[in-house]
Design an enzyme around this catalytic site. Structure first.
Site, short mmCIF file in Angstrom:
data_model
loop_
_atom_site.label_atom_id
_atom_site.label_comp_id
_atom_site.label_asym_id
_atom_site.label_seq_id
_atom_site.Cartn_x
_atom_site.Cartn_y
_atom_site.Cartn_z
N LYS A 1 0.83 -1.22 0.00
CA LYS A 1 0.00 0.00 0.00
C LYS A 1 0.86 1.26 0.00
CE LYS A 1 -2.11 2.01 3.97
NZ LYS A 1 -1.64 3.36 4.04
N ASN A 2 1.79 1.35 0.95
CA ASN A 2 2.50 2.62 1.09
C ASN A 2 3.53 2.88 -0.01
OD1 ASN A 2 0.90 3.34 3.20
ND2 ASN A 2 2.35 2.74 4.79
N CYS B 1 -5.44 8.35 8.74
CA CYS B 1 -5.84 7.75 10.02
C CYS B 1 -5.60 8.70 11.19
CB CYS B 1 -5.04 6.47 10.26
SG CYS B 1 -5.61 5.07 9.31
N ARG C 1 -0.25 15.02 12.57
CA ARG C 1 0.50 14.58 11.38
C ARG C 1 0.93 15.81 10.56
NH1 ARG C 1 -2.15 9.10 9.01
NH2 ARG C 1 -0.02 8.88 8.25
N ASP D 1 3.38 0.43 11.99
CA ASP D 1 2.14 -0.02 11.35
C ASP D 1 1.74 -1.44 11.75
OD1 ASP D 1 2.07 2.42 10.17
OD2 ASP D 1 2.86 1.76 8.24
N ARG E 1 -9.40 0.40 3.45
CA ARG E 1 -8.47 1.37 2.88
C ARG E 1 -7.09 0.75 2.61
NH1 ARG E 1 -7.30 5.47 6.71
NH2 ARG E 1 -5.55 5.50 5.29
N1 EPU Z 1 6.65 14.26 11.04
C1 EPU Z 1 6.90 15.58 11.32
N2 EPU Z 1 6.89 16.47 10.27
C2 EPU Z 1 6.66 16.08 8.99
C3 EPU Z 1 6.41 14.73 8.71
C4 EPU Z 1 6.41 13.83 9.77
O1 EPU Z 1 7.12 15.96 12.47
O2 EPU Z 1 6.69 16.93 8.10
C5 EPU Z 1 6.66 13.27 12.16
C6 EPU Z 1 5.30 12.62 12.37
O3 EPU Z 1 4.50 13.40 13.21
C7 EPU Z 1 5.68 11.28 12.95
C8 EPU Z 1 7.03 10.95 12.29
O4 EPU Z 1 7.52 12.21 11.80
O5 EPU Z 1 5.87 11.38 14.32
C9 EPU Z 1 6.96 9.97 11.14
O6 EPU Z 1 6.00 10.39 10.18
P1 EPU Z 1 6.10 10.02 8.62
O7 EPU Z 1 6.18 11.27 7.85
O8 EPU Z 1 7.17 8.99 8.45
O9 EPU Z 1 4.69 9.37 8.38
P2 EPU Z 1 3.76 9.52 7.09
O10 EPU Z 1 4.59 9.69 5.88
O11 EPU Z 1 2.67 10.50 7.35
C10 EPU Z 1 3.79 6.99 6.51
C11 EPU Z 1 2.76 5.92 6.32
C12 EPU Z 1 2.18 5.54 7.67
C13 EPU Z 1 3.30 5.08 8.60
C14 EPU Z 1 4.40 6.16 8.68
C15 EPU Z 1 5.62 5.70 9.47
C16 EPU Z 1 1.93 6.43 4.13
C17 EPU Z 1 0.82 6.94 3.31
N3 EPU Z 1 1.73 6.42 5.44
O12 EPU Z 1 3.10 8.09 7.07
O13 EPU Z 1 1.33 4.45 7.42
O14 EPU Z 1 2.80 4.86 9.89
O15 EPU Z 1 4.84 6.51 7.36
O16 EPU Z 1 6.18 4.55 8.92
O17 EPU Z 1 2.95 6.03 3.62
C18 EPU Z 1 -0.46 2.97 7.77
O18 EPU Z 1 -0.14 2.41 6.72
O19 EPU Z 1 -1.29 2.48 8.59
C19 EPU Z 1 0.18 4.25 8.11
C20 EPU Z 1 -0.32 5.08 9.01
#
Ligand code: EPU
Length: 418
Positions: free
Chosen positions: A22-23, A117, A122, A305, A397
Site C-alpha cells: 500500500k505505502n 488515520c 500529522r 504499522d 483502505r
Molecule cells: N513528522 C513531522 N513532520 C513532517 C512529517 C512527519 O514531524 O513533516 C513526524 C510525524 O508526526 C511522525 C514521524 O515524523 O511522528 C513519522 O512520520 P512520517 O512522515 O514517516 O509518516 P507519514 O509519511 O505521514 C507513513 C505511512 C504511515 C506510517 C508512517 C511511518 C503512508 C501513506 N503512510 O506516514 O502508514 O505509519 O509513514 O512509517 O505512507 C499505515 O499504513 O497504517 C500508516 C499510518
C-alpha cells in the site's frame, strides 16, 4: 455500512498471497503523473480503497486511467491541471504526494491538505522545508497548500525527523530540479527504495535510497515505464501475527523475507517458528506464546504499522509485555476495544503495559483506524465466541479482501451489511 462477523477459535492453515505494498503504491501512483512522455503501466497494485481514491484523483486532474485487476495504466502526457482540491484529496494521507509530483513537473500546484488515520498530529512541515530549500514558495490558504517555483535548484537538505512522507515527496520534486539534491536523515523503508526505483525507471537519477543519504541528480524530463510494486511487508506481518496468535501453520507467499526481519525476530521471541524459503515464509505456532517487549522505530526497526496487531497478540501471551510506540502519539485507540474482549492492558502515554490473559472473548468492537482494524480482526479470530467488527471502511483502505484471505486459511469470518 458493512461489518465483519467472526467466530473465533479456529487455528489457521494453508497459504496466503500477499498483495502489492500500500505505502509504495500510494506514492508511485501520484509519482506517475511526472511522466510527460509515454504512459506508466504499474503492476502488483493492491485492490484497496486508498488506491481507488487515487484513481479518482488522477481522473479529476485529467489523466487517462485504466485499471484492470492488479494493473493500472496512467497516461498523464496531456496533463495541464495543477489543482488537486477534492473530497478524495482531503480524505487520504498520500494525496500529499501530488504536491511534490506537480511541483516537479509544472513548478506549481494547489493541493488540499491531506487526511488519513487519526493516529496523532500529522504535520507536513518537513515536506515544506524541503520544497522551500529547492526554491519553492509555499503558503497554506483555505485548507490547501499553494506552491510555486520559478525553477527548482538542487541543494542539501537535512530533515529534522525521519519521515517517510517528506523523504518521498521531496525526492519526487528533486528528480526534475536543476543540479544535485542531497537528502540527509531520510527514511529507509522498503517503499522509499521502491519509489526511487520507479523514478529511475522513468529516467530519473536517484542514488542511495535505503541508506541515510539520498542523492538526486536532476534530469530534464521523465517518461512512462513498466513497473511492479514490491509486496506489502505490513500485510505480510499481519498474517504472520494472526497465524502466531491463533496457532496453526501458514505459508505467506509473494514476500521479501528481508523486509520482515524485525517482525520475524519478535515473533520468534514469543515462541513461534518462522521458516523463510525464497519468496515465501512459513509460520508455525502452537498458539502458546510468551510476552515480549516491543518498541516501534523507523525501518529497519519494528514498524509502527504492525504495533496494533502485535498488541492484540500480546493480550494472550504469557506474562507482561511492554509496547512502546515511538512514532505516533495516539496509536493506542485499539486498546479500549481490546479491553471489551477481556484484555488486561494499561496505556501510559506512549507505552502500553499488557498482562497476558488466558483467553479473549467475542464482543462488538470498532476499527478506529486501519491498523486498529487489523488488530480487531486478529483479536476476534483468536477469541472465544462471536465478535462483530464495525468501522471496516478503515480496514478496506489498506487490506485487500481481508475476509476472503482469512477464510482461505480456515477462519470463520464473513462480511455483512449493517
Ligand atoms: N513528522 C513531522 N513532520 C513532517 C512529517 C512527519 O514531524 O513533516 C513526524 C510525524 O508526526 C511522525 C514521524 O515524523 O511522528 C513519522 O512520520 P512520517 O512522515 O514517516 O509518516 P507519514 O509519511 O505521514 C507513513 C505511512 C504511515 C506510517 C508512517 C511511518 C503512508 C501513506 N503512510 O506516514 O502508514 O505509519 O509513514 O512509517 O505512507 C499505515 O499504513 O497504517 C500508516 C499510518
Amino acid at each position: 455500512m458493512e461489518k465483519l462477523i467472526i467466530n473465533g477459535g479456529n487455528k489457521l492453515y494453508g497459504e496466503v498471497d500477499i498483495s502489492g505494498a500500500k505505502n509504495a503504491a500510494v506514492a508511485i501512483i501520484p509519482a506517475a503523473i511526472m511522466a510527460s512522455d509515454k504512459k506508466c503501466i504499474i503492476d502488483n497494485i493492491p485492490d484497496i480503497e486508498d488506491v481507488h481514491c487515487l484513481e479518482r484523483i488522477l481522473k479529476s486532474l485529467g489523466c487517462n486511467v485504466i485499471k484492470e485487476k492488479n494493473t493500472i495504466e496512467i497516461d498523464s502526457t496531456n496533463l495541464t491541471n495543477t489543482n488537486a482540491c477534492t473530497e478524495d484529496v482531503r480524505r487520504m494521507r498520500a494525496s500529499y504526494y501530488f504536491i511534490g509530483a506537480l511541483l516537479g513537473r509544472f513548478g506549481k500546484a494547489r493541493v488540499d491538505l491531506p487526511g488519513g488515520c487519526p493516529i496523532g498530529v500529522r504535520p507536513i512541515d518537513q515536506h515544506i522545508k524541503g520544497f522551500e530549500a529547492l526554491g519553492a514558495d509555499v503558503v497554506i490558504e483555505h485548507g490547501a497548500v499553494i506552491i510555486k517555483a520559478d525553477k527548482l535548484v538542487g541543494t542539501k537538505i537535512f530533515f529534522d525527523v525521519v519521515s517517510v512522507g517528506a523523504t518521498i515527496n521531496v525526492m519526487l520534486a528533486a528528480t526534475l530540479a536543476e543540479g544535485v539534491t542531497v537528502l540527509e536523515n531520510v527514511a529507509k523503508e522498503p517503499h522509499v527504495v521502491d519509489v526511487a526505483n520507479f523514478l529511475n525507471s522513468m529516467g530519473a537519477n536517484v542514488k542511495g535510497a535505503g541508506t541515510d543519504v539520498i542523492k538526486i541528480f536532476g534530469v530534464k524530463k521523465l517518461k512512462g515505464c513498466n513497473y511492479s510494486v514490491i509486496p506489502d511487508q505490513i500485510e505480510a506481518g499481519t498474517y504472520m501475527i494472526a497465524t502466531s496468535a491463533c496457532g496453526g501453520e501458514v505459508t505467506i507467499k509473494n514476500i521479501i523475507p528481508k523486509h520482515l526481519e524485525s517482525m520475524s525476530a519478535k515473533l520468534m521471541e514469543t515462541g513461534v517458528k518462522i521458516i523463510p524459503n525464497g519468496d515465501s515464509i512459513k509460520v508455525i505456532s502452537s498458539g502458546n506464546l510468551k510476552g515480549v517487549n516491543v518498541k516501534t522505530l523507523p525501518y529497519p526497526g519494528f514498524p509502527t504499522d504492525i504495533q496494533q496487531p502485535m498488541t492484540a497478540l500480546l493480550c494472550v501471551a504469557k506474562g507482561r509485555s511492554i509496547v512502546n510506540e515511538s512514532i505516533w502519539e495516539n496509536r493506542f485507540k485499539h486498546v479500549d476495544e481490546l479491553k471489551k474482549m477481556g484484555a488486561a492492558v494499561k496505556v501510559e502515554g506512549k507505552t502500553a503495559i499488557v498482562d497476558g490473559v488466558q483467553k479473549l472473548t467475542g464482543a462488538v468492537v470498532k476499527a478506529t483506524d486501519l491498523r486498529a482494524g487489523a488488530a480487531m480482526v486478529i483479536a476476534a479470530l483468536m477469541a472465544f465466541g462471536t465478535s462483530e467488527v464495525e468501522g471496516i471502511e478503515h480496514i478496506d483502505r489498506g487490506y485487500p479482501h481481508i475476509e476472503d484471505k482469512f477464510k482461505m486459511l480456515g477462519a470463520d469470518i464473513k462480511r455483512v451489511k449493517k
